[in-house]
Motif scaffolding. Structure first.
Motif: not given
Length: 246
Positions: A111-123
């Protein structure tokens, strides 16, 4: 200002995590996971006494620079841990990246608390699913994977979830400034029980021609297992928020 009920909220998050991940194969797991997701979605940075800060503040919070005068790109604040789950806060400096890594046999919530994250997800994909040989540039063990998504997350976003079989590998980048997120992993990493963290590099094909659209998602890719990057390490800081007791 922090909400008056935050202490009870973070305590309820921890208690719900313990209930949820105590029996991940039980019939009530889905319902318990949904309840945990709802509680986690309520948590805000100010309730944990956190705010974006620069390198000098990070050094002061961590007790100085024990890494040869260099501020670590990522810091971790431990909140609590049991046999079934761990919970803490990751803080990323502006431009920092947590490289592509896995969570063997684990569930997770972010859960992001502050700022911006770019999250790449793979299987990861079964070895039999590989339709082609790894690229010639591969210099280590390779795995076929499904690159599922690459999305931006902010404090307004719902939690990002991972399971043992879905979105289990991810890379996390801080975008346009520092960022922090609350992290729950279940069960915690434990190399002695086969839950060590492995790092990977995405082996992309030749770059697209000028003006061509980038490859769409989802798509199959090759990953090469690598050592932990030399420019990535994680420091430790004391957790300043409400106490959690289990």
């Amino acid at each position: 200002m922090p909400r008056d009920n935050m202490a009870s909220l973070i305590q309820r998050v921890a208690r719900q995590a313990r209930i949820t991940f105590r029996s991940p194969a039980g019939p009530a797991f889905g319902e318990n996971l949904h309840r945990l997701q709802q509680l986690l979605d309520e948590v805000r940075a100010e309730d944990l006494h956190l705010a974006p800060r620069g390198p000098s503040a990070a050094a002061a919070a961590g007790g100085g620079f024990p890494w040869g005068g260099v501020v670590p790109p990522v810091s971790y604040m431990h909140i609590c841990e049991t046999e079934s789950f761990s919970m803490g806060v990751f803080l990323l400096r502006s431009g920092a990246c947590i490289p592509l890594h896995d969570h063997p046999g684990m569930n997770g919530m972010l859960k992001v608390l502050y700022g911006t994250l770019r999250i790449a997800c793979l299987d990861t994909l079964p070895a039999a699913a590989a339709a082609a040989a790894p690229p010639p540039a591969a210099a280590g063990p390779c795995h076929r994977a499904l690159f599922r998504s690459r999305q931006h997350y902010t404090p307004a976003s719902p939690p990002c979830l991972l399971s043992p079989h879905t979105d289990n590998l991810h890379q996390i980048d801080a975008v346009d400034g520092p960022a922090a997120f609350l992290d729950i992993l279940a069960p915690p990493y434990d190399p002695q029980h086969g839950r060590d963290c492995h790092y990977y590099r995405l082996l992309e094909g030749p770059p697209a021609a000028a003006g061509a659209e980038p490859p769409g998602l989802p798509r199959e890719v090759w990953l090469m297992e690598t050592p932990q990057a030399a420019d990535f390490w994680c420091g430790g800081e004391p957790y300043p928020g409400p106490r959690v007791c289990l």
